[in-house]
Design a protein around this motif. Structure first.
Motif, short mmCIF file in Angstrom:
data_model
loop_
_atom_site.label_atom_id
_atom_site.label_comp_id
_atom_site.label_asym_id
_atom_site.label_seq_id
_atom_site.Cartn_x
_atom_site.Cartn_y
_atom_site.Cartn_z
N ALA A 3 44.89 -10.24 23.06
CA ALA A 3 45.82 -11.24 22.72
C ALA A 3 47.42 -10.59 23.32
CB ALA A 3 46.24 -11.32 21.15
N ARG A 4 47.31 -9.46 24.18
CA ARG A 4 48.38 -9.06 24.75
C ARG A 4 49.51 -8.56 23.83
NH1 ARG A 4 46.72 -9.79 30.22
NH2 ARG A 4 48.76 -9.69 31.29
N LYS A 5 49.12 -8.07 22.71
CA LYS A 5 50.13 -7.62 21.70
C LYS A 5 50.03 -6.16 21.43
CE LYS A 5 51.04 -11.86 20.32
NZ LYS A 5 52.30 -12.55 20.50
N GLY A 6 51.32 -5.42 21.44
CA GLY A 6 51.43 -4.13 21.30
C GLY A 6 51.27 -3.64 19.80
N LEU A 7 50.80 -2.57 19.73
CA LEU A 7 50.91 -1.97 18.28
C LEU A 7 52.17 -1.98 17.55
CD1 LEU A 7 48.65 -0.01 16.93
CD2 LEU A 7 50.23 1.67 17.30
N THR A 8 53.18 -1.50 17.88
CA THR A 8 54.33 -1.49 17.22
C THR A 8 54.61 -3.14 16.97
OG1 THR A 8 55.27 0.38 18.29
CG2 THR A 8 56.78 -1.19 17.20
N GLU A 48 54.91 -4.55 13.06
CA GLU A 48 56.10 -4.99 12.39
C GLU A 48 55.85 -6.36 11.86
OE1 GLU A 48 58.99 -5.00 15.51
OE2 GLU A 48 59.18 -2.71 15.15
N ARG A 49 55.03 -7.27 12.73
CA ARG A 49 54.78 -8.71 12.27
C ARG A 49 53.92 -8.48 10.87
NH1 ARG A 49 53.59 -12.69 16.65
NH2 ARG A 49 54.08 -14.24 15.01
N MET A 50 53.13 -7.62 10.80
CA MET A 50 52.40 -7.45 9.56
C MET A 50 52.93 -6.55 8.26
SD MET A 50 48.94 -5.83 11.07
CE MET A 50 47.72 -5.37 9.65
N GLY A 51 54.13 -6.06 8.43
CA GLY A 51 54.87 -5.56 7.53
C GLY A 51 54.45 -4.19 7.05
N TYR A 55 50.26 3.47 10.57
CA TYR A 55 49.21 2.86 9.33
C TYR A 55 48.30 2.01 10.22
CZ TYR A 55 47.16 0.91 5.13
OH TYR A 55 46.40 0.69 4.31
N LEU A 56 48.86 1.17 11.19
CA LEU A 56 48.06 0.29 11.92
C LEU A 56 46.92 1.10 12.86
CD1 LEU A 56 47.21 -2.39 12.84
CD2 LEU A 56 48.73 -2.63 14.45
N LEU A 107 44.60 -7.49 4.75
CA LEU A 107 45.26 -6.91 5.99
C LEU A 107 44.54 -7.51 7.22
CD1 LEU A 107 45.31 -2.95 5.23
CD2 LEU A 107 47.29 -4.48 5.65
N VAL A 108 43.53 -7.91 7.05
CA VAL A 108 42.70 -8.66 8.27
C VAL A 108 43.29 -9.81 8.47
CG1 VAL A 108 40.70 -9.88 9.31
CG2 VAL A 108 40.56 -7.29 8.23
N ASP A 109 43.52 -10.48 7.39
CA ASP A 109 44.28 -11.91 7.53
C ASP A 109 45.87 -11.93 8.14
OD1 ASP A 109 44.57 -14.81 7.01
OD2 ASP A 109 45.94 -14.23 5.30
N LYS A 110 46.62 -10.57 7.68
CA LYS A 110 47.92 -10.37 8.12
C LYS A 110 47.81 -10.23 9.51
CE LYS A 110 50.54 -8.68 4.23
NZ LYS A 110 51.03 -7.58 3.55
N PHE A 111 46.80 -9.26 10.00
CA PHE A 111 46.47 -8.92 11.45
C PHE A 111 46.35 -10.30 12.39
CE2 PHE A 111 43.62 -7.67 14.88
CZ PHE A 111 44.44 -6.80 15.57
N ARG A 112 45.56 -11.16 11.94
CA ARG A 112 45.19 -12.43 12.55
C ARG A 112 46.54 -13.23 12.80
NH1 ARG A 112 39.43 -12.30 11.45
NH2 ARG A 112 38.66 -10.97 13.16
N LYS A 113 47.29 -13.21 11.82
CA LYS A 113 48.53 -13.96 11.76
C LYS A 113 49.44 -13.62 12.70
CE LYS A 113 47.94 -16.34 7.28
NZ LYS A 113 48.19 -16.49 6.05
N ALA A 114 49.52 -12.11 12.72
CA ALA A 114 50.53 -11.43 13.48
C ALA A 114 49.87 -11.66 15.27
CB ALA A 114 50.44 -9.85 13.25
N LEU A 115 48.86 -11.83 15.39
CA LEU A 115 48.39 -12.11 16.87
C LEU A 115 48.71 -13.61 17.39
CD1 LEU A 115 44.98 -10.16 17.08
CD2 LEU A 115 47.37 -9.44 17.65
#
Length: 72
Positions: free
Chosen positions: A31-36, A40-43, A48-49, A63-71
């Motif tokens: 998804a070309r998203k950085g770790l930071t 941040e988008r996951m809160g 921790y990530l 957490l999986v749901d927050k992760f997928r939304k953050a992408l």
């Protein structure tokens, strides 16, 4: 019990299946998203990530749901 790229969710009595951290890391990179940015988008903290993605901590379904939304 685990399958390739997935593990049974201990919080739902083994009924649900959640992806392993390493497969989610691949998903984030595709998804070309950085770790930071993702953390941040996951809160959560980027440390921790990182621990989640490397299997040092366990993923909850939430957490999986927050992760997928953050992408998105």
């Amino acid at each position: 019990m685990s399958m390739s790229g997935y593990t049974l969710c201990p919080q739902c009595g083994g009924d649900g299946i959640i992806p392993k951290g390493s497969s989610l890391r691949v998903e984030r990179k595709k998804a070309r998203k950085g770790l930071t940015e993702t953390a941040e988008r996951m809160g959560i903290s980027n440390t921790y990530l990182c621990d989640l993605e490397h299997g040092r901590r366990g993923w909850s379904p939430e957490l999986v749901d927050k992760f997928r939304k953050a992408l998105k």
